[in-house]
Write a protein that holds these residues in place. Structure first.
Motif, PDB file in Angstrom:
ATOM      1  N   THR A  86       0.824  -1.214   0.000  1.00 38.21           N
ATOM      2  CA  THR A  86       0.000   0.000   0.000  1.00 38.21           C
ATOM      3  C   THR A  86       0.857   1.264   0.000  1.00 38.21           C
ATOM      4  O   THR A  86       0.331   2.354   0.185  1.00 38.21           O
ATOM      5  CB  THR A  86      -0.946   0.027   1.217  1.00 38.21           C
ATOM      6  N   ARG A  87       2.141   1.100  -0.198  1.00 38.66           N
ATOM      7  CA  ARG A  87       3.102   2.213  -0.192  1.00 38.66           C
ATOM      8  C   ARG A  87       3.001   3.032   1.096  1.00 38.66           C
ATOM      9  O   ARG A  87       3.088   4.245   1.095  1.00 38.66           O
ATOM     10  CB  ARG A  87       2.901   3.093  -1.418  1.00 38.66           C
ATOM     11  N   GLY A  88       2.765   2.330   2.203  1.00 43.57           N
ATOM     12  CA  GLY A  88       2.709   2.976   3.506  1.00 43.57           C
ATOM     13  C   GLY A  88       1.436   3.744   3.778  1.00 43.57           C
ATOM     14  O   GLY A  88       1.339   4.430   4.779  1.00 43.57           O
ATOM     15  N   GLN A  89       0.444   3.623   2.911  1.00 47.02           N
ATOM     16  CA  GLN A  89      -0.772   4.397   3.077  1.00 47.02           C
ATOM     17  C   GLN A  89      -1.876   3.660   3.815  1.00 47.02           C
ATOM     18  O   GLN A  89      -2.921   4.238   4.067  1.00 47.02           O
ATOM     19  CB  GLN A  89      -1.271   4.886   1.714  1.00 47.02           C
ATOM     20  N   ALA A  90      -1.666   2.416   4.160  1.00 45.57           N
ATOM     21  CA  ALA A  90      -2.676   1.686   4.929  1.00 45.57           C
ATOM     22  C   ALA A  90      -2.609   2.111   6.386  1.00 45.57           C
ATOM     23  O   ALA A  90      -1.562   2.488   6.892  1.00 45.57           O
ATOM     24  CB  ALA A  90      -2.445   0.186   4.812  1.00 45.57           C
TER      25      ALA A  90
END
Length: 104
Positions: A86-90
């Motif tokens: 999630t590219r750190g977006q979770a």
């Protein structure tokens, strides 16, 4: 800090991307978040659950009964994989909750 506290971005994004860019460019945090599309944490549990299940299915040896019971290293591995996907977006808390359910 306000963006992290309000849940608009994760701590990792704030620390690694926004703060570093602020330091390098002199731009404000809100401007950087908007310009780079970092503002929304992924908070759709259905999406996070699907990603978690997909990542768990990719590595069946990590999900053997002996690995799942009480092995915090395996759990952290899967959390890291979902966060990477999630590219750190979770939302870290949501990822933890979902993976605990999927691995139990």
């Amino acid at each position: 800090m306000k963006l992290v506290e309000s849940g608009k971005i994760t701590g990792a994004i704030g620390e690694k991307k926004v703060f570093a860019t602020m330091f390098e460019s002199g731009r404000g945090a809100a401007e950087i978040v908007a310009a780079e599309g970092l503002s929304a944490q992924v908070s759709d549990t259905a999406i996070e659950q699907a990603r978690g299940a997909k990542i768990i299915a990719k590595d069946p040896r990590e999900t053997s009964p002996s690995s799942k019971t009480g092995n915090e290293g395996v759990f952290k591995f899967f959390v890291g994989q979902v966060m990477k996907a999630t590219r750190g977006q979770a939302s870290p808390q949501a990822v933890n909750d979902i993976l605990r359910k999927l691995l139990s």
